[in-house]
Design a protein around this motif. Structure first.
Motif, short mmCIF file in Angstrom:
data_model
loop_
_atom_site.label_atom_id
_atom_site.label_comp_id
_atom_site.label_asym_id
_atom_site.label_seq_id
_atom_site.Cartn_x
_atom_site.Cartn_y
_atom_site.Cartn_z
N MET A 159 -18.96 11.23 3.76
CA MET A 159 -20.03 10.35 4.19
C MET A 159 -20.93 10.01 3.00
N LEU A 160 -21.25 11.01 2.20
CA LEU A 160 -22.10 10.77 1.03
C LEU A 160 -21.43 9.77 0.09
N GLU A 161 -20.12 9.93 -0.07
CA GLU A 161 -19.40 9.04 -0.97
C GLU A 161 -19.39 7.61 -0.43
N VAL A 162 -19.09 7.49 0.85
CA VAL A 162 -18.98 6.16 1.45
C VAL A 162 -20.34 5.46 1.47
N LEU A 163 -21.40 6.25 1.75
CA LEU A 163 -22.73 5.63 1.83
C LEU A 163 -23.17 5.04 0.49
N ARG A 164 -22.52 5.44 -0.60
CA ARG A 164 -22.89 4.89 -1.90
C ARG A 164 -22.12 3.63 -2.26
N GLN A 165 -21.21 3.22 -1.36
CA GLN A 165 -20.38 2.08 -1.74
C GLN A 165 -21.07 0.74 -1.50
N LEU A 203 -18.60 5.27 9.17
CA LEU A 203 -17.84 6.33 9.85
C LEU A 203 -16.33 6.11 9.82
N ARG A 204 -15.92 4.86 9.99
CA ARG A 204 -14.49 4.56 10.00
C ARG A 204 -13.81 5.06 8.73
N ASN A 205 -14.45 4.80 7.61
CA ASN A 205 -13.84 5.22 6.35
C ASN A 205 -13.95 6.72 6.13
N VAL A 206 -14.94 7.33 6.76
CA VAL A 206 -15.08 8.77 6.63
C VAL A 206 -13.97 9.48 7.41
N ILE A 233 -10.90 8.84 7.98
CA ILE A 233 -9.51 8.89 7.51
C ILE A 233 -9.19 10.23 6.82
N PRO A 234 -9.95 10.60 5.78
CA PRO A 234 -9.67 11.92 5.18
C PRO A 234 -9.92 13.07 6.15
N VAL A 235 -10.85 12.89 7.07
CA VAL A 235 -11.12 13.97 8.03
C VAL A 235 -9.90 14.20 8.92
N VAL A 236 -9.27 13.11 9.32
CA VAL A 236 -8.06 13.25 10.14
C VAL A 236 -6.95 13.96 9.35
N THR A 237 -6.82 13.60 8.06
CA THR A 237 -5.84 14.29 7.22
C THR A 237 -6.11 15.78 7.22
N LEU A 238 -7.37 16.10 7.06
CA LEU A 238 -7.76 17.50 6.99
C LEU A 238 -7.40 18.22 8.29
N VAL A 239 -7.62 17.55 9.41
CA VAL A 239 -7.28 18.17 10.69
C VAL A 239 -5.80 18.50 10.72
N GLY A 256 -2.74 4.17 10.64
CA GLY A 256 -2.70 2.75 10.95
C GLY A 256 -3.75 2.34 11.96
N PHE A 257 -4.06 3.27 12.86
CA PHE A 257 -5.06 2.94 13.88
C PHE A 257 -6.47 3.04 13.31
N LEU A 258 -6.65 3.97 12.39
CA LEU A 258 -7.99 4.17 11.85
C LEU A 258 -8.28 3.20 10.72
N ASP A 259 -7.26 2.83 9.98
CA ASP A 259 -7.48 2.04 8.79
C ASP A 259 -6.54 0.85 8.76
#
Lengths: 301, 329
Positions: B220-226, B248-251, B253-259, B321-324
């Motif tokens: 989130m911190l990273e995305v908020l700086r874009q 949130l959408r961009n956040v 994607i990596p969170v789903v990977t982590l899950v 594909g659904f998220l991004d």
């Protein structure tokens, strides 16, 4: 061409640390990462307790006293006594010793395994890399605990077995991280320079790759100690760890003692608190080390 | 993963092509997975046959040969592997040495229970981790951010079996209340079932939430700086809209990977919690088999867990594909 001099070129920072580098590093740790420093101190305290457990423990670990069963914490027994009248503090201290032995041995061996696999994969690359990486993929699909349970169930419990299995478990998983940094260092200018001067692979590995992955190795080792301690405790809790009567923190929370916790709730506190504290301390210490030693690894755990 | 493999490049436009490709990359991993499980079978100590013989009260040399043949130990190793994998592919995982029922039947009975617990834990983990992670990032370096981060570090360090023990002991000492320990199938009485499963699921979920929370916060911190977030803010959107609709959408994607990466943790952690809260899931089956030295069951669980984790990660890749929408298969 003088190969020995090449090893001492300034592109290789950590091979021979500057004089006093350690002190200035400790100073930086305390100044920039106070929480991490506190973690380090707590970790050292536990290590100290572990090393001198036999001297520090006021009673024997299996010294029973049926007259003083399930006593609440008091001056004579600062953490109370268990259902056999054994002093909980003494057992906690011996438990610290066992945790530290398993933690350091397994994490150390795991680091060696990681380095060997990581270098084989990252430096020699190509087909070796592909095969090793698919193996690591497969290895990492198995939950740590289940892999351990299966292997221990087959080779039997005992400290040496557990150390070896934990070392393999975390060593193979950690090779990914080492591989990553080897790959990036392999492409550095000083490595290419050494290659073009005709240095042999072994020389490049020892003088160019190894010194430069040291920060990653140190951080990996530190964090692994905590992970190993936690996993061993889980295994002991399930009755598959260090066999009784040796008191490990995990086994103190399980087995026959469990039924007595309703009568003496303090029995449930000390082992878990120690585990949480030492793993927490190692984690914050490891995080601080990572931030100071290798900023690239930030957030990669 | 999909990014790294380069599947987002044009040329792989259809979903089917992606699925096939992804399944193909799965093959070598599956091969190694099966080899690891097979190696674990080979690790079974020789004296296990002696143990079975002594416990079954039969001890002639002939019985030994029969058992060796039944375990397939009399053939060369590659033949053993092929006959084993052949059997596995048609769903034959052998029979339990003690209960004399097919291992696959036992797995079919216990897998859904562990799956239910894992799903509940995941719901708990995400509903704790994502809101706290977002909150923490929106208030970076404030007191509440520090509390949230310390909480997540603490959850990484607390062993779930200790939390489980505390939940069992202290409420009963203080309030004479203990979590229910009698398992009821979900279809029989959903409420009773949930009441039993909820406590272990919450504990498991909390221990998983730590890493997810850290990841959500960092991303989130990273995305908020874009730049696009700055644009959104500049055109006067409310902060909540910026965070929840744009960032949130961009956040996620990596969170789903982590899950997906946490699936092994989820399954591993359930072994201990099932044990404490007497849930008759796959973990309990595994432990029981381990203590009875029921090796076909042990290796059966081992294999199913490995394949399940691979499959979960495969599904996670498909959800990109659904998220991004930028990910084109």
């Amino acid at each position: 061409m003088n190969e020995v001099n090449m090893g001492q070129n300034p592109a290789v920072p950590l091979l021979v640390p500057r004089k006093g580098a350690l002190y200035s590093f400790i100073f930086r740790l305390f100044k920039e990462k106070p929480l991490g420093a506190v973690g380090g101190v707590i970790f050292l305290l536990f290590l100290f307790c572990g090393i001198f457990a036999d001297v520090l423990a006021p009673y024997g670990m299996n010294e029973t006293n049926m007259l003083r069963r399930l006593e609440a914490p008091s001056l004579a027994h600062p953490m109370g006594t268990d259902h056999l009248g054994r002093d909980v503090l003494s057992r906690i201290l011996i438990g610290a010793k066992l945790s530290m032995i398993v933690g350091f041995l397994a994490a150390g061996m795991a680091t060696v395994v990681s380095i060997v696999l990581g270098i084989a994969s990252g430096y020699f690359g190509k087909r070796t890399d592909m095969v090793i990486q698919r193996f690591v993929d497969a290895w990492m699909t198995f939950p740590d605990l289940i892999l351990l349970i299966v292997v221990v169930s087959m080779i039997g419990p005992g400290i040496p077995q557990i150390v070896v299995v934990l070392a393999l478990l975390y060593g193979i998983a950690g090779s990914r991280i080492i591989r990553g940094s080897v790959v990036s260092i392999r492409e550095n200018l000083h490595t290419h320079a050494a290659q073009s001067m005709g240095a042999r692979p072994l020389h490049i590995l020892c003088y160019h790759i190894l010194p430069n992955i040291m920060p990653v190795v140190i951080v990996l080792f530190t964090i692994r100690v905590g992970a190993v301690i936690l996993t061993e405790a889980g295994l002991s809790f399930l009755g598959l760890g260090v066999p009784p009567p040796a008191p490990t923190w995990g086994s103190m929370l399980s087995g026959s003692g469990r039924t007595y916790m309703y009568l003496g709730p303090w029995l449930a506190l000390a082992p878990g608190l120690c585990l949480t504290l030492v793993v927490y301390a190692i984690n914050v210490f490891g995080d601080a080390l990572r931030d100071l030693l290798d900023p690239r690894m930030k957030g990669s755990r | 993963m999909a990014f790294l493999l380069g599947f987002h490049r044009p040329g792989y436009t259809t979903m089917q092509a992606f699925i096939v490709k992804r399944l193909l990359t799965l093959l070598p991993t599956l091969l190694f997975t099966s080899l690891i499980v097979f190696a674990s079978i080979r690790l079974i100590p020789g004296d296990v046959i002696d143990l079975m013989l002594s416990q079954n009260d039969i001890s002639t040399g002939q019985d030994r040969e029969i058992i060796e043949a039944a375990l397939g130990l009399d053939k060369p190793i590659y033949a053993q592997y092929f006959s084993w994998i052949g059997a596995v592919l048609v769903g034959d995982l052998g029979r339990s040495l003690w209960k004399n029922v097919p291992v696959s039947e036992q797995l079919a009975a216990t897998l859904p229970i562990t799956f239910e617990m894992g799903l509940l834990a995941l719901v708990v983990a995400l509903s704790v981790a994502i809101p706290i992670g977002i909150f923490s990032a929106m208030r970076q370096d404030t007191g509440s951010d520090y509390i949230a981060r310390s909480f997540s570090l603490l959850m990484l360090a607390i062993p779930s079996f200790w939390l489980g023990t505390l939940v069992m002991v202290f409420p009963s000492v203080w309030w004479r209340w203990a979590p229910p320990l009698d398992y009821t199938p979900f279809l029989e009485d959903p409420l009773k079932n949930l009441r039993h499963m909820l406590v272990p699921a919450i504990l498991l979920g909390l221990s998983l939430s730590a890493v997810t929370m850290r990841m959500t916060r960092t991303m989130m911190l990273e995305v908020l700086r874009q730049d696009y977030v700055r644009t959104a803010r500049a055109k006067g959107l409310k902060e909540n809209v910026v965070v929840f609709r744009h960032a949130l959408r961009n956040v996620l994607i990596p969170v789903v990977t982590l899950v997906g990466l946490q699936a092994p943790l989820l399954i591993g952690g359930s072994v201990i919690l099932e044990q404490i809260f007497v849930v008759p899931g796959m973990g309990s089956l595994l432990l029981e088999a381990v203590f009875q030295r029921d090796y076909p069951v042990v290796t059966g669980v081992f294999l199913v867990v490995g394949v399940a984790v691979l499959f979960i990660n495969f599904l996670v890749d498909l959800t990109y594909g659904f998220l991004d929408p930028r990910v084109r298969y």
